[in-house]
Design an enzyme around this catalytic site. Structure first.
Site, PDB file in Angstrom:
ATOM      1  N   SER A 252       1.280  -1.277  -0.103  1.00 13.85           N
ATOM      2  CA  SER A 252      -0.011   0.499  -0.025  1.00 13.85           C
ATOM      3  C   SER A 252       1.113   1.622   0.211  1.00 13.85           C
ATOM      4  O   SER A 252       2.300   1.116   0.712  1.00 13.85           O
ATOM      5  CB  SER A 252      -1.111  -0.193   1.421  1.00 13.85           C
ATOM      6  OG  SER A 252      -1.913   1.367   1.544  1.00 13.85           O
TER       7      SER A 252
ATOM      8  N   ASN B  34      -6.435  -1.062   1.408  1.00 10.22           N
ATOM      9  CA  ASN B  34      -6.229  -0.723   2.429  1.00 10.22           C
ATOM     10  C   ASN B  34      -6.954   0.194   3.085  1.00 10.22           C
ATOM     11  O   ASN B  34      -7.235   1.017   1.670  1.00 10.22           O
ATOM     12  CB  ASN B  34      -4.453  -0.598   2.106  1.00 10.22           C
ATOM     13  CG  ASN B  34      -3.976   0.263   3.502  1.00 10.22           C
ATOM     14  OD1 ASN B  34      -4.082   0.759   3.813  1.00 10.22           O
ATOM     15  ND2 ASN B  34      -3.221  -0.317   3.984  1.00 10.22           N
TER      16      ASN B  34
ATOM     17  N   CYS C 102      -0.084   3.146  10.936  1.00  9.69           N
ATOM     18  CA  CYS C 102       0.576   4.295   9.900  1.00  9.69           C
ATOM     19  C   CYS C 102       1.146   5.434  10.709  1.00  9.69           C
ATOM     20  O   CYS C 102       0.343   6.026  11.855  1.00  9.69           O
ATOM     21  CB  CYS C 102      -0.098   5.297   9.010  1.00  9.69           C
ATOM     22  SG  CYS C 102       0.555   6.362   8.105  1.00  9.69           S
TER      23      CYS C 102
END
Ligand SMILES: Cc1cc2nc3c(=O)[nH]c(=O)nc-3n(C[C@H](O)[C@H](O)[C@H](O)COP(=O)(O)O)c2cc1C
Length: 303
Positions: A21, A99, A130
């Site tokens: 991703s 994602n 993240c």
């Protein structure tokens, strides 16, 4: 004929090579460069409920064996993703894994609920990891209870295969992985980027506007491999290995350490054809080694 296929729960892949991703956009960016039908699948750039602009520049730093990024999660938001990106993605002839991220558990659930209306999605990858999102982003990745609760809530709204993407920036990645497994995840993927930073010694400023960012590329491969090994030993669901993978040799290492499939990320920026080359080379490696099914390599490391 070498059998390169692997299974992630109910999701069958013709080979174990996926794009990671955020390093392959929504595939359009790679049109004409590679034949998408040769891949195991594509993992899209993170999609969120609402559009996001991402972080301020500078947000990329090149380093000798990897890169730092603090892109954030710029994207069009889920509604425009469905109308503007899915029509292209669904006709590529490969598996499409979307994602997803959110600021709260409810945002993850709502985003997936809307994606359920779209055809052509083979699986979801929940981005719990993240490091560049401030609004509580880290709690999904570093608190096993939160990760379990969000996974269970998303599980309740979809029957599509569910992958949870884990961060290496925790004390025990397998504690988080186990919580996801117990909550109904079909697989985990690991790792997202490692927290890192770089300083410009003349201006005395951090090289990223956010000061710290995510470190990726060949330099993180040994760390990613150890995390995958830890996860594969403790979990019974498949592990998808990510981190510094550039070649078929790297892929075989991850498979032997226990990965069922892999994702290739940073390498796409400097060698856009790396994924299809790796698939070809994986087949050549298997032929040369008299390996007839690549899945026999999974977890086959000798101790
Ligand atoms: C520029 C850049 C953007 C990324 N964006 C995302 C993202 O949107 N969502 C996500 O889950 N991971 C994102 N990642 C993390 C990668 O998918 C991958 O987990 C990580 O880079 C480690 O793999 P690599 O060493 O092969 O790049 C990004 C990585 C890079 C380098």
């Amino acid at each position: 004929m070498i059998d390169l296929s692997v299974s992630i729960g109910a999701l069958k892949l013709q080979n174990p090579v996926l794009t990671a991703s955020g390093t392959f956009g929504y595939a359009e960016e790679f049109e004409g460069l590679i034949d998408f039908r040769l891949l195991g699948g594509i993992v899209t750039k993170t999609v969120t409920l609402d559009p996001r602009p991402g972080n301020s520049p500078p947000r990329i730093v090149e380093l000798p064996n990897g890169m730092l990024n603090s892109i954030g999660l710029p994207n069009l938001g889920v509604e425009r993703f469905i109308t503007e990106k899915m029509p292209y993605l669904r006709r590529l002839g490969t598996r499409i894994i979307v994602n997803v991220a959110g600021r709260t558990g409810e945002e993850f659930v709502e985003c997936v609920r809307r994606l359920e209306t779209a055809d052509g999605i083979d699986a979801y990858e929940l981005n719990y990891s993240c490091p560049n999102v401030k609004e509580g982003g880290l709690s999904f990745s570093s608190d096993a209870h939160v990760a379990g609760r969000v996974t269970a809530a998303v599980r309740a709204v979809t029957k599509r295969p569910l992958i949870t993407k884990l961060t290496p920036n925790v004390t025990s990645i397998s504690d988080i992985g186990l919580a996801c497994q117990d909550a109904g995840a079909d697989a985990v993927s690991a790792v997202n980027t490692l927290v890192g930073m770089a300083v410009d010694i003349r201006t005395r400023r951090a090289k990223l506007a956010t000061v710290t960012g995510g470190y990726s590329g060949p330099a993180i491969k040994p760390i990613a491999l150890a995390k995958v090994y830890e996860l594969a030993r403790r979990l019974s669901i498949p592990v998808i290995g990510i981190g510094g993978i550039c070649s078929a040799e790297d892929i075989v290492e991850f498979l032997l350490a226990g990965a069922t499939a892999v994702q290739m990320g940073t390498v796409n920026f400097y060698e856009p054809t790396a994924t299809v080359r790796a698939v070809e080379d994986l087949e050549k490696f298997c032929r040369a080694q008299n390996i007839f099914a690549v899945r026999t390599l999974i977890g086959a490391m000798e101790l």
